[in-house]
Design an enzyme around this catalytic site. Sequence first.
Site, mmCIF file in Angstrom:
data_model
loop_
_atom_site.group_PDB
_atom_site.id
_atom_site.type_symbol
_atom_site.label_atom_id
_atom_site.label_comp_id
_atom_site.label_asym_id
_atom_site.label_seq_id
_atom_site.Cartn_x
_atom_site.Cartn_y
_atom_site.Cartn_z
ATOM 1 N N GLN A 63 0.831 -1.209 0.000
ATOM 2 C CA GLN A 63 0.000 0.000 0.000
ATOM 3 C C GLN A 63 0.869 1.264 0.000
ATOM 4 O O GLN A 63 0.616 2.212 -0.738
ATOM 5 C CB GLN A 63 -0.889 -0.018 1.244
ATOM 6 C CG GLN A 63 -1.792 1.172 1.369
ATOM 7 C CD GLN A 63 -2.619 1.129 2.642
ATOM 8 O OE1 GLN A 63 -2.118 0.729 3.706
ATOM 9 N NE2 GLN A 63 -3.870 1.515 2.550
ATOM 10 N N SER A 121 11.380 17.608 -5.533
ATOM 11 C CA SER A 121 10.019 18.045 -5.858
ATOM 12 C C SER A 121 9.096 17.829 -4.662
ATOM 13 O O SER A 121 9.324 16.935 -3.843
ATOM 14 C CB SER A 121 9.481 17.216 -7.025
ATOM 15 O OG SER A 121 10.245 17.399 -8.182
ATOM 16 N N ALA A 124 3.585 14.584 -1.345
ATOM 17 C CA ALA A 124 2.829 14.431 -0.105
ATOM 18 C C ALA A 124 3.222 13.134 0.620
ATOM 19 O O ALA A 124 3.780 12.215 0.023
ATOM 20 C CB ALA A 124 1.334 14.430 -0.425
ATOM 21 N N TYR A 176 -1.640 23.961 -2.365
ATOM 22 C CA TYR A 176 -2.876 23.863 -3.151
ATOM 23 C C TYR A 176 -3.782 24.944 -2.595
ATOM 24 O O TYR A 176 -3.949 25.033 -1.374
ATOM 25 C CB TYR A 176 -3.550 22.501 -2.951
ATOM 26 C CG TYR A 176 -2.835 21.336 -3.580
ATOM 27 C CD1 TYR A 176 -2.758 21.206 -4.963
ATOM 28 C CD2 TYR A 176 -2.267 20.339 -2.787
ATOM 29 C CE1 TYR A 176 -2.119 20.123 -5.545
ATOM 30 C CE2 TYR A 176 -1.628 19.246 -3.368
ATOM 31 C CZ TYR A 176 -1.564 19.151 -4.749
ATOM 32 O OH TYR A 176 -0.931 18.078 -5.329
ATOM 33 N N ASP A 204 -1.820 22.110 -11.799
ATOM 34 C CA ASP A 204 -2.133 21.027 -12.741
ATOM 35 C C ASP A 204 -3.189 20.065 -12.210
ATOM 36 O O ASP A 204 -3.474 19.048 -12.811
ATOM 37 C CB ASP A 204 -0.863 20.240 -13.092
ATOM 38 C CG ASP A 204 -0.235 19.555 -11.882
ATOM 39 O OD1 ASP A 204 -0.917 19.365 -10.845
ATOM 40 O OD2 ASP A 204 0.953 19.214 -11.963
ATOM 41 N N HIS A 272 2.869 16.369 -13.064
ATOM 42 C CA HIS A 272 2.599 15.814 -11.736
ATOM 43 C C HIS A 272 3.070 14.358 -11.657
ATOM 44 O O HIS A 272 2.441 13.511 -11.025
ATOM 45 C CB HIS A 272 1.096 15.906 -11.424
ATOM 46 C CG HIS A 272 0.765 16.159 -9.979
ATOM 47 N ND1 HIS A 272 0.237 17.346 -9.533
ATOM 48 C CD2 HIS A 272 0.878 15.381 -8.882
ATOM 49 C CE1 HIS A 272 0.022 17.268 -8.216
ATOM 50 N NE2 HIS A 272 0.412 16.076 -7.797
ATOM 51 N N ASP A 306 10.050 18.795 -13.980
ATOM 52 C CA ASP A 306 10.257 17.477 -13.374
ATOM 53 C C ASP A 306 9.390 16.428 -14.039
ATOM 54 O O ASP A 306 8.446 16.740 -14.766
ATOM 55 C CB ASP A 306 10.051 17.500 -11.853
ATOM 56 C CG ASP A 306 8.570 17.574 -11.434
ATOM 57 O OD1 ASP A 306 7.664 17.371 -12.260
ATOM 58 O OD2 ASP A 306 8.345 17.850 -10.235
HETATM 59 C C1 LIG Z 1 3.955 10.330 -3.892
HETATM 60 C C2 LIG Z 1 3.859 11.624 -4.629
HETATM 61 C C3 LIG Z 1 3.143 12.660 -4.065
HETATM 62 C C4 LIG Z 1 3.075 13.882 -4.721
HETATM 63 N N1 LIG Z 1 2.430 14.916 -4.117
HETATM 64 C C5 LIG Z 1 2.434 16.131 -4.712
HETATM 65 C C6 LIG Z 1 1.853 17.248 -4.060
HETATM 66 O O1 LIG Z 1 1.316 17.142 -2.959
HETATM 67 N N2 LIG Z 1 1.890 18.443 -4.698
HETATM 68 C C7 LIG Z 1 2.459 18.590 -5.928
HETATM 69 O O2 LIG Z 1 2.487 19.689 -6.470
HETATM 70 N N3 LIG Z 1 3.032 17.548 -6.557
HETATM 71 C C8 LIG Z 1 3.038 16.329 -5.986
HETATM 72 N N4 LIG Z 1 3.631 15.280 -6.622
HETATM 73 C C9 LIG Z 1 4.284 15.486 -7.935
HETATM 74 C C10 LIG Z 1 5.765 15.821 -7.777
HETATM 75 O O3 LIG Z 1 5.929 17.131 -7.292
HETATM 76 C C11 LIG Z 1 6.508 15.735 -9.101
HETATM 77 O O4 LIG Z 1 5.869 16.580 -10.048
HETATM 78 C C12 LIG Z 1 6.622 14.332 -9.679
HETATM 79 O O5 LIG Z 1 6.831 13.385 -8.657
HETATM 80 C C13 LIG Z 1 7.776 14.287 -10.680
HETATM 81 O O6 LIG Z 1 7.897 13.036 -11.273
HETATM 82 P P1 LIG Z 1 8.935 11.915 -10.755
HETATM 83 O O7 LIG Z 1 8.310 11.295 -9.557
HETATM 84 O O8 LIG Z 1 9.008 10.985 -11.913
HETATM 85 O O9 LIG Z 1 10.244 12.595 -10.465
HETATM 86 C C14 LIG Z 1 3.702 14.043 -5.981
HETATM 87 C C15 LIG Z 1 4.415 12.985 -6.535
HETATM 88 C C16 LIG Z 1 4.494 11.780 -5.881
HETATM 89 C C17 LIG Z 1 5.299 10.680 -6.504
#
Ligand SMILES: Cc1cc2nc3c(=O)[nH]c(=O)nc-3n(C[C@H](O)[C@H](O)[C@H](O)COP(=O)(O)O)c2cc1C
Length: 383
Positions: A63, A121, A124, A176, A204, A272, A306
């Site tokens: 999970q 990056s 959460a 957010y 996004d 994202h 990213d």
């Molecule tokens: C587990 C997880 C949680 C994420 N939570 C957020 C978030 O709360 N806010 C946000 O702007 N992006 C969030 N993202 C997106 C990341 O900021 C980022 O854009 C993305 O992970 C980049 O891709 P990568 O994992 O391949 O490096 C999250 C990504 C992951 C993997």
Amino acid sequence: MRTALLSFSVLGGALAARPFLNEPDTGFDEYFADLPAGELPPLDKLVGLPDFDAAARRHLPTQNYTYYRNGAGGEWSYRNNLEVYNRYRLRPRTMVDITNIESTLPTTILGHNFSAPFFISPAARGGYGNTDGEKGLVEGAAAGDILYIPAQLASLTIEEIATFKKDDQVTFQQVYLDSNDTATKEVFARAEKSGSKAIVFTVDSAADGNRHRAARYGVGSADSAYTLITWDFYDHLRTLTDLPIVLKGIQTVEDAQKAVEHQVPAIYLSNHGGRQIDGARSPLEVAIEIHEQAPEIFSQLEVYADGGVRYGADVVKLLALGVKAVGLGRPFMYANVYGTEGVKRAIDILKHEIAIDAANAGIADLKKIDPSIVDWTPNWALA
Ligand SMILES: Cc1cc2nc3c(=O)[nH]c(=O)nc-3n(C[C@H](O)[C@H](O)[C@H](O)COP(=O)(O)O)c2cc1C
Ligand SMILES: *[C@@H]1O[C@H](CO)[C@@H](O)[C@H](O)[C@H]1NC(C)=O
Ligand SMILES: *[C@@H]1O[C@H](CO)[C@@H](O)[C@H](O)[C@H]1NC(C)=O
Ligand SMILES: *[C@@H]1O[C@H](CO)[C@@H](O)[C@H](O)[C@H]1NC(C)=O
């Protein structure tokens, strides 16, 4: 002749299609074959960022791992984020003095000094990977002297995260926001008080992400409301804080141009991590679109990106287009399973890879990198 060649290469591409590999086979499974199930491999035996994914998968409850690994829908965008870098091949130059390449890694992000052009990056729920939550991410970023952007929906609060910061460590705060100004002012005030130097507003995810993999385990999006996000709203937000507000999740040249019009200090190209809408292009493709249609944007504001960055060469390709700094989400969440030391090791690995990949591409100075080191004709047979 042209047509014949084209159809031949299309057919050849189809025949040669490779299966998707979440981590390409570099011998991880054979090397750790004797490790008891669930046990983390020793950190010093991890050789690249994909190893952190493999290590986290074997160690974390399904999970927990699924929350990090998840992508939207059929996960084409997730896979494409990883594979897209292979479609654009390098044109390494030779006979160049690259011996000072490491000294050219440091850069500035919105005027703040960092030791490398990449950052952590916002993601959460650090608590899914480590009982200390985001502690390892803050401390690892400080140890490696790179930027960390804590997520608003982190497991620890903004204030708790700030307690782990080194003196004068620069962080930006991801948020957010919706139309509730009281709530917005509160979160801005908390970010300012905790020493954040910028707000990173995620645009996004106006709606919930369609997340099949995560839904099986009840670990869907931490932000699931329909949200009113417009340019007017952005202009209004600027009256509520003195901090620069970066827009995260820009995915077209049109929106990048709008950002210039609205005097946004920096945009952050991102889908994202393929978690919001399946089919959205990777940030590399968006950066190519900007490069082709409005290259001036890269000097009108700072551009970050990213998605799927796992190797030094991936970073080099984004920088070549004019991207100022590159983010990584999942690799650092997986590294955080090891805590601060893991995050620090992931940073060191990537710094080294950027330097040696740039050097082998014939780049003497990362600040003077230009698009000519990449063949921007996509090769579909390779991804
Ligand atoms: C587990 C997880 C949680 C994420 N939570 C957020 C978030 O709360 N806010 C946000 O702007 N992006 C969030 N993202 C997106 C990341 O900021 C980022 O854009 C993305 O992970 C980049 O891709 P990568 O994992 O391949 O490096 C999250 C990504 C992951 C993997
Ligand atoms: C950032 O680096 C530049 C150049 O190395 C230096 O002049 C400046 O003082 C540094 N700024 C801070 C805040 O450390
Ligand atoms: C898995 O996630 C839960 C929170 O949902 C957390 O309590 C637990 O510590 C996590 N497990 C590991 C090994 O990090
Ligand atoms: C707006 O946010 C404040 C502060 O978080 C909260 O107390 C209030 O209930 C919210 N208002 C609405 C209409 O949701």
